[in-house]
Design a protein around this motif. Structure first.
Motif, PDB file in Angstrom:
ATOM      1  N   ARG A 208      59.842  43.374  22.504  1.00  0.00           N
ATOM      2  CA  ARG A 208      59.753  43.784  21.111  1.00  0.00           C
ATOM      3  C   ARG A 208      58.505  43.206  20.447  1.00  0.00           C
ATOM      4  O   ARG A 208      58.058  42.118  20.782  1.00  0.00           O
ATOM      5  N   ARG A 326      67.856  44.693  20.914  1.00  0.00           N
ATOM      6  CA  ARG A 326      68.045  45.090  22.316  1.00  0.00           C
ATOM      7  C   ARG A 326      68.959  44.141  23.061  1.00  0.00           C
ATOM      8  O   ARG A 326      68.668  43.747  24.195  1.00  0.00           O
TER       9      ARG A 326
ATOM     10  N   THR B 323      68.709  55.665  21.455  1.00  0.00           N
ATOM     11  CA  THR B 323      69.112  54.262  21.355  1.00  0.00           C
ATOM     12  C   THR B 323      70.058  53.892  22.488  1.00  0.00           C
ATOM     13  O   THR B 323      69.902  52.862  23.132  1.00  0.00           O
ATOM     14  N   ARG B 326      68.629  53.470  25.759  1.00  0.00           N
ATOM     15  CA  ARG B 326      67.637  52.377  25.745  1.00  0.00           C
ATOM     16  C   ARG B 326      66.211  52.898  25.897  1.00  0.00           C
ATOM     17  O   ARG B 326      65.419  52.349  26.665  1.00  0.00           O
TER      18      ARG B 326
END
Lengths: 606, 606
Positions: A208, A326, B323, B326
């Protein structure tokens, strides 16, 4: 972070399946809980069975189910553990171990920590301290790699220097969760090689990339997002909020600017649902606020007070957060998820009777006889370092010469000088003023005050001084080594003698904050770990910090919402829009302007 | 999958940032689109600028913006490319290349493919074919590792055998997206070592583990989820839907059982929002349905017809899907996301005038003069294999002996036999019947029919025959090598001569489907790739399949919703609840029962 129990362990999964089926007992069975479901938004009565770090089952109350330990949750609501998606532990001026205790008591089970302040002071040594502390803390601390060390290269000098290679090597570590808030907005948008290299290294890592998009809108905001930045918490209006949602960014709503919350709530309510990209964060919480008001729990109460539905607030703090960071193992009370959950008697209080993290009971009411105590290996004794500990980490962080009052004067020849000034706290503008010169120094006008910064990271460069307007009538001085983001030694005041006294006191204390009035120190807080953190308990640090605040009330008449105590900490935040003072001078990175001295011209009268 | 353009390329990001800022032109600029925002649920007018595979900017219409190519989207709605979260290309009986064309025309830009049928027929050779085809197809095909090869070990024999080691080695590949639907529910819950090993290997990989939780509820469903399974599409009621949402599972709503959709819609509407864990899938679509009705687009129209809000349906098919699989680069029209988007004049039609995937214009109206054609490297010529291609892959897949009518009779001694029967299509039950024995074979009662299965993967084992009730009055035979999940050669009919003719025809055709009436083949469809797929075009295969359907209407009087053509394909789906016929006999894995022959006892009269 506290090392998470391994949820891929075949034996654990086998035991959880057996318990779910009812052929083996659960480790812990929470009976008759009212589960607030973060997917459906509904509440339902359920038993929650835990095995190790797993939620093994969430099923209709079933008296026949067996367990090693039971918790009677009749009348209690169950929600997932809270997740703070963006924060700096350093702002609470306590160690990660001490923060861990406080967070756990408040139902926060996961934080995403940007140790940006430590890195700016102590570089990679700061990262080692941060990662060791995160590993050892019971709290799940997901540590980010700070991307802005310093936040405005060329416009300030920090104690660390993280280029793309450093960022790449940090991101390659398993214990680094992602890239931390990228604050160097304009350089990134302008394609400046250093910051672009940092972002490209982060993109290559696949992790990220968090952001800081203060003041960006329209095409600039698009440019920031398309560069690879995923998140923002720097919202200054409901329009900002909507623009970031529409830009597909993860919003980290924060409580630190609480006057904005009614507008945020109105905007969200008008959508009719809580967008799945809205998460909650604390960013910076002062120690006394942490002790007295709380952290993410406080933020959640604020949002409920502005009439956001209770379940939206919890959804943002749990499922939405888990998804956006995540971590699909977090954020839900459901079988197969990690056993992080809270039990409370009133969801609106955000105050937990029980806190369970990774399957360990971290907090429980004193009166409950049914629960076994947590495993000793999971003690919440955080091993607070004593102030006189010989192995104090990141000490000797104030590397400056001794100060004299003349360091805080601005030398000039002639009778008058036209100077560049800093106007207005929090959202500063450039100003200009003609000021008299007396005995070869500028005379501070009655309506103005001084800000001074000196590098404390070994540069031994001159003290930089600015005159500021609209900062109130000062009756003393304030000095601190907590000064975003390079945390150079910063002093505010009118009187140069008071300012020198304050600066020297800080030097003696090895960092912290100090308030001086009439030539005497009237309050001080030592922060000997990197000049940012105290080894003392939260209660002690909160008391010391509260004393600073109280003393400052004598020095300045605050005028909220802009002229507030907090403004002192961000006055040197060079990466933001507008002019600021840094250890190299008066700078404005949006205008790419740097003045080592504020004097624009001088004149001789007569 | 089509190799996605690399969004981590520094040059690409730099160009996108410059275009977003307005200092360089976009590659493609879509002007005046009405963007349906999947985060807020609102529509707004915007220009969308693309650079390479990136959406570089989504901004207020700005006439000053420059681009290489422009699309005038005035009056058109823009939505992200559609994502099918669970499907089997094989069910459409066409090659992945051919499916790719059809999907793209319908606005589907990403599919999650479980090549379960190919693997069950051809093992690792089937996977090689699947992964090569996925790589070469223009469509983004995310290929899963089939976890149930076979789906009921010990109760059927497939053409492949994927144990935990095979699964681990597949999941280690970059081009394997995750573990495909785990159908062996009871064995997993019971801790059967083979299936537990497969799931544990998948957990260790860190990739997604998809599921198939047909009929599971309460503690069994919890056990399935806590074992590590994340998804389900096997919903047979609104209660099933709610139970899976509450279990934290990702729901893949499918259109194949469309009689359930009104109940699903009612349940979702009662929540007042579309849960973020709801996605959409097609699972299995016959070729004629694909051609005439569509794929995920058809599913979406069905959901709108049962009054789900348009934006909920799109949200499930785009943002929610991205989402949950992933893939944060997909599912939004926002800067920094991958350039997958559709333009259509009416959202309710789910019919796109323009389809853009990975920044390439895949579909555009013939009348539009403003758009440059797509790059030749991105041709949609899928290189359809000709039926007489010498290099036809996965051929010679029907390994059986020649058939004679006696293969479809059940030999017995005596006058009468008590037999176990299969009762009811789709949700079968065990039945029992006394039947007469004539000339040493069982006499088929007038109200019953025969089902026969023979292994076609080289076992050369005996033909298994069952008598079935409530399957209607058959006037011919149907044979197919498409028969879930082992795809052994399966024959239905009353008359053993017709059945032998059908089976031998299939053998000659190297697989496919065939209908026989009065001793003659009246319809056939050759599927020479693994006995599952035709190398012909969708139009040709759809016509062939439609001919099979029409012919079958002469053979059986269908009685929806249970006695339907589709029931023939699932009659051998051994992994589900209830008794089925497989190539080893009559089996019921929930009851752990296996009868090689249906005869329970015989009696001699007189």
């Amino acid at each position: 972070m506290a090392i998470d129990r391994d949820l891929t362990d075949p034996a654990l999964r086998g035991a959880a399946v057996a318990a779910a089926k009812g052929t083996e007992p659960f480790d812990i069975l929470i009976r008759n809980a009212t589960v607030l479901d973060m997917v459906t938004g509904r509440e339902r009565l359920a038993d929650i069975g835990l095995v190790g770090g797993l939620i093994a089952s969430v099923h209709r109350p079933d008296a026949a189910a067996k367990a090693q330990t039971e918790i009677d949750a009749t009348g209690l609501h169950a929600v997932p553990g809270l997740i703070d998606t963006h924060m700096h532990i350093e702002s609470s001026m306590i160690t990660p171990a001490e923060y861990s205790k406080a967070a756990h008591q408040r139902g926060i089970t996961t934080i995403v920590w940007d140790p940006h302040e430590l890195a700016n002071v102590a570089g990679l040594d700061g990262m080692t301290y941060a990662l060791d502390a995160a590993r050892d803390a019971p709290l799940r601390i997901l540590t980010l790699a700070p991307t802005c060390v310093p936040s405005a290269p060329g416009y300030e000098v920090a104690g660390g220097d993280f280029d793309a290679d450093v960022i790449a090597s940090l991101l390659a570590r398993d214990d680094i969760h992602g890239a931390a808030e990228l604050m160097t907005m304009q350089p990134l948008i302008n394609g400046e090689p250093r910051v672009k290299g940092i972002v490209d290294a982060a993109l290559a890592s696949g992790k990220r990339i968090c952001g800081h998009a203060r003041g960006l809108s329209e095409r600039d905001l698009a440019a920031f997002a398309t560069a690879g930045i995923e998140t923002d918490h720097e919202l200054s209006s409901a329009d900002d909020l909507m623009a970031r949602l529409e830009a597909g960014m993860t919003v980290e709503l924060r409580g630190s600017h609480d006057y904005l919350l009614p507008d945020f709530a109105k905007a969200l309510l008008s959508l009719g649902h809580m967008p799945q990209t809205v998460t909650l964060c604390t960013d910076d919480v002062f120690p006394d606020d942490l002790l007295n008001k709380g952290a993410l729990d406080h933020m959640m109460r604020l949002l409920m007070q502005v009439d956001l539905p209770v379940w939206w607030v919890y959804q943002a703090a749990t499922l939405n957060a888990a998804t956006r960071i995540r971590r699909p193992d977090l954020g839900l009370i459901a079988p197969g998820k990690r056993a992080d959950l809270l039990l409370m008697d009133d969801l609106k209080t955000v105050s937990s009777l029980y806190v369970i993290s990774d399957g360990y009971v971290i907090k429980k009411p004193a009166f409950d006889p049914t629960v076994a105590t947590e495993s000793p290996a999971r003690s919440t004794d955080t091993g607070t370092v004593h102030p006189d500990d010989e192995n104090r980490p990141l000490g000797d962080s104030v590397k400056t010469n001794l100060f004299s009052p003349s360091d805080f004067e601005i030398a000039a020849k002639g009778d008058r000088a036209r100077i560049a000034t800093l106007s207005k706290p929090r959202f500063p503008d450039w100003g200009e003023r003609w000021v008299p010169i007396h005995k070869d120094v500028l005379t501070l006008p009655d309506d103005m005050m001084r800000m001074a910064i000196v590098n404390r990271h070994g540069q031994y460069s001159p003290v930089r001084v600015a005159f500021m307007e609209h900062w109130g009538q000062w009756r003393g001085a304030y000095a601190s080594t907590v000064s975003h983001d390079c945390h150079n030694l910063t002093v505010f005041g009118r009187d140069s003698t008071d300012m020198a006294i304050a600066a020297n006191a800080l030097r003696d204390m090895d960092g912290g904050s100090v308030v001086v009035r009439d030539g005497a120190v009237i309050a001080s807080l030592a922060l000997p770990i990197a000049g940012l953190i105290s080894p003392q308990s939260l209660e002690q640090v909160a008391a010391g910090f509260a004393a600073i605040r109280t003393a400052m009330d004598e020095v300045v008449d605050w005028q909220p919402p802009y002229l507030v105590f907090k403004a002192l900490f961000g006055a040197s935040l060079v990466c933001n829009k507008g002019p600021r003072l840094s250890d190299v001078g008066l700078v404005d990175i949006f205008e790419q302007r740097l003045l080592e001295r504020c004097i624009l011209e001088t004149a001789i009268d007569s």
